[in-house]
Structure formats: structure tokens, C-alpha cells
Design an enzyme around this catalytic site. Structure first.
Site, PDB file in Angstrom:
ATOM      1  CG  ASP A  57      -0.597   0.362   2.463  1.00 52.92           C
ATOM      2  OD1 ASP A  57       0.599   0.650   2.613  1.00 52.92           O
ATOM      3  OD2 ASP A  57      -1.416   0.386   3.396  1.00 52.92           O
ATOM      4  CG  ASN A  65      -6.954  10.919  -1.267  1.00 53.23           C
ATOM      5  OD1 ASN A  65      -6.939  11.090  -2.484  1.00 53.23           O
ATOM      6  ND2 ASN A  65      -7.162   9.740  -0.737  1.00 53.23           N
ATOM      7  CG  ASP A 100      -3.748   3.316   0.448  1.00 49.29           C
ATOM      8  OD1 ASP A 100      -4.606   2.822   1.225  1.00 49.29           O
ATOM      9  OD2 ASP A 100      -2.645   3.731   0.849  1.00 49.29           O
TER      10      ASP A 100
END
Length: 186
Positions: A57, A65, A100
Site C-alpha cells: 500500500d 488526498n 490504496d
């Protein structure tokens, strides 16, 4: 008539594809990946081959974000999937596990050393890649955890969840040890 039949078949194929792929990245979604992994596990029992999972990840994805917005985040995820596709072996299964988090099931010959090298190749490719949208370029790193299990016979579901759990624990270890690295439990 024939044309109608063909159209229905194509629609069905398209629906199947939508049901089995992650819309953002085009790779297997979690449900489909698990279905395929189950088949691989059964094969590994039959042919007495080890089975392995890699979970990776993005390090500090929330920052991307928060800083650049979800659209940039989505772009990073899509480009990340492409980068993994270019650097994994063609026969390896690849899916989006959620958020993710991505998951890889290597097929063919695998060893602990080989797995480590495989993970590092992917990690280095991602670290060296510039993820660009129209107005912004970001660099990211990923952490990877992998686990390799000797072929055994037993409850497929239990073995599958154990394998995922151990790969996940290895990923957690990579995070704890400073991120942007590959870890395994053994």
C-alpha cells in the site's frame, strides 16, 4: 435472431467484466481476486507447490488526498496499478484489495529470495516514478509485505485468510520499520 444473440453475449461479457474488475484501475477487484486465489490455492495443493501473497500500500496516501484532492489521489492509484503491471511478471494475479491497498499472487516458481527481489523491483519502480496530473506531480513510496506458504492440505478458506493475514502482518512490519520497504515474517 443471431445478431441479437451476439449482442446479448457481449453484454453479458461486459457485465461479467464490470463485476470482476475495479473500475478505477481496471484490475481484479477484491471479490474476483479472492475467487481466483482460491483456485490457485487448490492447484498448489494438487501440484504440491508453495503459494505466496504480496500486499502493498501507498505510504501516507491520506496526505495526497488531503493536499491535492481525491481526483489526484485516484490518478495516483490508476498510475500505480499500471506501474505494478509493467513490473510484475505477466502470469502473476493482481488485484485492488481496497482503498490504496493492492494484492499480488505470484504464479510459477517462487522462493523467499525470489519474492524479496520481485517486491523490491516493484518498490523501486514506484519510487522512481513521477505521478503527474495536469497541474501537479507527486512522488510516492509503497510498503510491501509478503508471505510464502508451503503447499498443505486443509480448509481452503482458512489457509487463504491465514495467508492474507500473514502478508498483512508483514506489511505492518514494513510500516513500523520506516516505510518504503519490503518485509516478510520469516
Amino acid at each position: 435472431n443471431m445478431a441479437n444473440m451476439t449482442e446479448q453475449v457481449l453484454m453479458f461479457e461486459e457485465m461479467k467484466k464490470l463485476a470482476s474488475t475495479d473500475s478505477l484501475t481496471g484490475i481484479h477487484n477484491r471479490r474476483n481476486f479472492i475467487t481466483l486465489a482460491r483456485e490457485e490455492l487448490e492447484k498448489s495443493e494438487r501440484y504440491d507447490r508453495p503459494l505466496s501473497f504480496i500486499i502493498l500500500d501507498i505510504d501516507r496516501f491520506k496526505n495526497i488526498n488531503d493536499t491535492y484532492g481525491h481526483q489526484s489521489g485516484d490518478l495516483v492509484l490508476a498510475q500505480l496499478a499500471n506501474t505494478v503491471i509493467e513490473n510484475k511478471r505477466a502470469e502473476d494475479l493482481f488485484g485492488r484489495y481496497g482503498g490504496d491497498e493492492f494484492i499480488i499472487l505470484p504464479r510459477g516458481e517462487i522462493s523467499k529470495e525470489g519474492m524479496q527481489l520481485h517486491c523490491e523491483r516493484i518498490r523501486n519502480a514506484i519510487e522512481g516514478f513521477e505521478f503527474c496530473s495536469e497541474d501537479v506531480c507527486v512522488r510516492i513510496t509503497v510498503s510491501l509485505g509478503f508471505h510464502l506458504m508451503e503447499a498443505g492440505s486443509g480448509d481452503t478458506e482458512a489457509m487463504l485468510s491465514d495467508l492474507i493475514h500473514k502478508a498483512d502482518q508483514a506489511l505492518y512490519r514494513a510500516k513500523e520499520r520506516g516505510r518504503n520497504r519490503t518485509e516478510s515474517l520469516f
